[in-house]
Scaffold this motif. Structure first.
Motif, PDB file in Angstrom:
ATOM      1  N   TRP A 162       0.834  -1.209   0.000  1.00 60.51           N
ATOM      2  CA  TRP A 162       0.000   0.000   0.000  1.00 60.51           C
ATOM      3  C   TRP A 162       0.868   1.258   0.000  1.00 60.51           C
ATOM      4  O   TRP A 162       0.523   2.257  -0.623  1.00 60.51           O
ATOM      5  CB  TRP A 162      -0.884   0.037   1.243  1.00 60.51           C
ATOM      6  CG  TRP A 162      -2.010  -0.949   1.266  1.00 60.51           C
ATOM      7  CD1 TRP A 162      -2.515  -1.651   0.211  1.00 60.51           C
ATOM      8  CD2 TRP A 162      -2.770  -1.333   2.418  1.00 60.51           C
ATOM      9  NE1 TRP A 162      -3.549  -2.462   0.631  1.00 60.51           N
ATOM     10  CE2 TRP A 162      -3.732  -2.284   1.977  1.00 60.51           C
ATOM     11  CE3 TRP A 162      -2.742  -0.984   3.753  1.00 60.51           C
ATOM     12  CZ2 TRP A 162      -4.644  -2.864   2.854  1.00 60.51           C
ATOM     13  CZ3 TRP A 162      -3.649  -1.551   4.629  1.00 60.51           C
ATOM     14  CH2 TRP A 162      -4.590  -2.487   4.181  1.00 60.51           C
TER      15      TRP A 162
ATOM     16  N   ALA B 278     -13.758  -1.976   3.498  1.00 64.22           N
ATOM     17  CA  ALA B 278     -14.549  -2.249   2.292  1.00 64.22           C
ATOM     18  C   ALA B 278     -15.791  -1.367   2.194  1.00 64.22           C
ATOM     19  O   ALA B 278     -16.284  -1.107   1.088  1.00 64.22           O
ATOM     20  CB  ALA B 278     -14.944  -3.716   2.265  1.00 64.22           C
TER      21      ALA B 278
ATOM     22  N   GLU C  23     -11.289   0.788  -1.247  1.00 60.66           N
ATOM     23  CA  GLU C  23      -9.950   0.369  -1.643  1.00 60.66           C
ATOM     24  C   GLU C  23      -8.909   1.284  -1.011  1.00 60.66           C
ATOM     25  O   GLU C  23      -9.104   2.501  -0.926  1.00 60.66           O
ATOM     26  CB  GLU C  23      -9.792   0.418  -3.166  1.00 60.66           C
ATOM     27  CG  GLU C  23     -10.724  -0.501  -3.920  1.00 60.66           C
ATOM     28  CD  GLU C  23     -10.365  -1.972  -3.756  1.00 60.66           C
ATOM     29  OE1 GLU C  23      -9.186  -2.255  -3.433  1.00 60.66           O
ATOM     30  OE2 GLU C  23     -11.254  -2.827  -3.937  1.00 60.66           O
TER      31      GLU C  23
ATOM     32  N   ASP D  27     -13.755   4.426  -1.727  1.00 60.11           N
ATOM     33  CA  ASP D  27     -14.645   3.433  -2.333  1.00 60.11           C
ATOM     34  C   ASP D  27     -14.211   2.004  -2.009  1.00 60.11           C
ATOM     35  O   ASP D  27     -14.204   1.112  -2.867  1.00 60.11           O
ATOM     36  CB  ASP D  27     -14.720   3.634  -3.842  1.00 60.11           C
ATOM     37  CG  ASP D  27     -15.321   4.986  -4.196  1.00 60.11           C
ATOM     38  OD1 ASP D  27     -16.232   5.439  -3.470  1.00 60.11           O
ATOM     39  OD2 ASP D  27     -14.853   5.604  -5.185  1.00 60.11           O
TER      40      ASP D  27
ATOM     41  N   ASP E  53     -11.001  -5.323   7.824  1.00 57.18           N
ATOM     42  CA  ASP E  53     -11.160  -5.346   6.365  1.00 57.18           C
ATOM     43  C   ASP E  53     -12.580  -4.994   5.948  1.00 57.18           C
ATOM     44  O   ASP E  53     -12.790  -4.363   4.903  1.00 57.18           O
ATOM     45  CB  ASP E  53     -10.783  -6.722   5.812  1.00 57.18           C
ATOM     46  CG  ASP E  53      -9.282  -6.998   5.893  1.00 57.18           C
ATOM     47  OD1 ASP E  53      -8.520  -6.033   6.083  1.00 57.18           O
ATOM     48  OD2 ASP E  53      -8.890  -8.172   5.786  1.00 57.18           O
TER      49      ASP E  53
ATOM     50  N   VAL F 263      -8.274   5.627   2.102  1.00 52.88           N
ATOM     51  CA  VAL F 263      -9.230   4.657   1.572  1.00 52.88           C
ATOM     52  C   VAL F 263     -10.304   5.404   0.794  1.00 52.88           C
ATOM     53  O   VAL F 263     -10.875   6.383   1.294  1.00 52.88           O
ATOM     54  CB  VAL F 263      -9.888   3.842   2.709  1.00 52.88           C
ATOM     55  CG1 VAL F 263     -10.849   2.804   2.131  1.00 52.88           C
ATOM     56  CG2 VAL F 263      -8.830   3.178   3.585  1.00 52.88           C
TER      57      VAL F 263
END
Length: 470
Positions: free
Chosen positions: A217, A370, A409, A407, A366, A405
């Motif tokens: 990342w 998301a 991702e 949308d 996570d 972050v």
């Protein structure tokens, strides 16, 4: 050389030498083992053992009692008498104690493990599996990643005896695993910390997968100014915030108008809604994975703890229930004084762990990522300091990765920030909660290890300025 005395012999010798009205003896045998690694190589490992003995003497003083507390390393019976004499001298020279109460009797005490057993040890062998797995991930990383870290396992076996007949024992294992990975040019860093009762619980391979993902990342760097952002706090960050909130959650300070838990106009904020969501915040010695002593063990008095309370039973203590403040911490003596003064503050003894959970919460970090339209994901916090006790305003820095972050991702890494927030304000702005899990509080891990927290989404988290910290 005289033979090393057993903890039980130390306790009995101290009580036999005592001449004051009351005596409490605490003996803690500590066994430690640790590993360190840097730049993909194990660097040091070691085993240590130590013993501390604390004698608490009490004498009648005025309408109450005074106490004297002296602790030091004592290995042999010949050294016990001087320790007792020092504690008794300190008690006779002290003013009456505001926390004075009758010493706990056996029929009032919590349950301990078998008092007659020997101290439990640990050893470097506890890390056999962990060290093997570390070797695997270091070899797999090659020259593209550098691994650094520390693993520790401590077992404290504590014996508590008193002139009232208490004979209690508790075994407390405490472990941690801290893993840090850096890319080849050291431009990015990722970190994970784990609280462990036993090193065999460590999942080094899964941790390495997560560290590698975070380094990927960070390959993209994004400029982002200071400001207020929707922010996802992992369990470790929430723990660091709420541990400080728990340290300052004393009934006495609240009743006297000196804390963030004080109500305008007087008294404590009992019954007020501190969290918008129906969160529960509590301590529980029996909580799986973060078990701690089921009775009070304290070698020093403070506004919220008392040496006179040693041995009192500890069960689940709710601090916030369904989002509302229901009790604050304090001593037996203050609970009696508070009730006599007309305060309506439920006063509870705190145990050595902290849990936050919400009913029907599901999903993990996570899942929060998301479902994020735009926000920040933190890794850890550090250098946390108190700015204003009246509002519980804290300041600190982010560390080892802040990610943007959009949308659902992760787009890349942004700069680290200095933040300014009160944990009580954060509780008001939590909009989503995941499942509670055992976690390691990075900032306070040396002092407070046993926490279970959820990942949370916080609206408008205040990133007050950018920071060069990595």
């Amino acid at each position: 050389m005289p033979q090393l005395a057993s903890p039980q012999e130390i306790v009995e010798a101290a009580l036999a030498a005592a001449t004051t009205d009351g005596t409490v003896v605490i003996v803690t045998d500590r066994s430690e083992a640790n590993l360190r690694w840097a730049s993909n190589s194990l660097t040091t490992n070691g085993e240590m053992g130590s013993r501390t003995v604390t004698v608490i003497s009490t004498v009648a003083a005025g309408d109450g009692a005074a106490s004297g507390v002296v602790g030091r390393t004592v290995a042999h019976l010949a050294d016990v008498r001087s320790l007792v004499e020092a504690a008794e001298s300190a008690a006779r020279d002290s003013e009456p104690a505001t926390d004075a109460a009758p010493l706990v009797r056996p029929d009032q005490a919590g349950a301990g493990t078998d008092y007659g057993l020997e101290p439990e040890p640990t050893s470097i062998g506890a890390f056999d599996g962990l060290a093997h797995d570390l070797g695997d991930v270091m070899r797999a990383g090659g020259s593209g990643r550098r691994h650094f870290g520390f693993a520790e396992h401590v077992v404290d076996t504590t014996y508590l005896g008193s002139s009232t007949g208490l004979r209690l024992r508790h075994v407390q294992p405490t472990g941690r695993l801290e893993m840090n990975a850096k890319n080849a040019d050291w431009s990015a860093s990722s970190y994970l910390g784990f609280s462990l009762r036993d090193p065999s619980e460590a999942d080094v391979h899964s941790a390495d997968v997560e560290l590698t993902k975070r380094l990927a990342w960070a390959q993209r760097s994004i400029d982002l100014p200071a400001g207020r952002y929707e922010t996802i706090l992992p369990p470790t960050c929430l723990a660091d915030l709420l541990i400080y909130a728990s340290w300052l959650a004393g009934a006495k300070a609240a009743d006297e108008g000196r804390s963030a838990y004080s109500r305008r106009g007087g008294g404590a904020r009992i019954g007020e809604r501190l969290a918008t969501l129906p969160l529960d915040v509590y301590s529980d010695p029996g909580r799986e994975g973060i078990q701690c002593a089921p009775f009070t063990i304290t070698a020093a008095s403070s506004s919220d703890a008392s040496v006179f309370d040693n041995g009192l039973p500890l069960g689940r203590q709710d601090w916030i229930r369904g989002g509302e403040l229901v009790s604050l911490g304090g001593t037996r003596a203050y609970a009696a004084t508070s009730a006599a003064a007309g305060h309506h503050t439920p006063v509870r003894l705190a145990s050595d762990n902290l849990v936050v959970e919400a009913p029907d919460a599901s999903g993990g970090l996570d899942d929060l990522v998301a479902s994020t339209r735009r926000g920040l994901l933190l890794s850890t916090m550090w250098y946390i300091r108190l700015v204003d006790p009246q509002s519980l305003l804290l300041t600190g820095l982010t560390r080892d990765g802040v990610y943007l972050v959009e949308d659902g991702e992760v787009l890349g890494a942004v700069t680290n920030f200095r933040w300014n927030e009160s944990p009580l304000d954060v509780l008001q702005r939590i909009t989503e909660v995941g499942e509670t899990q055992r976690c390691y509080p990075r900032e306070w891990g040396d002092d407070f290890t046993r926490t279970a927290m959820p990942p949370v989404r916080v609206a408008d988290f205040n990133m007050s300025s950018t920071s060069r910290a990595r």
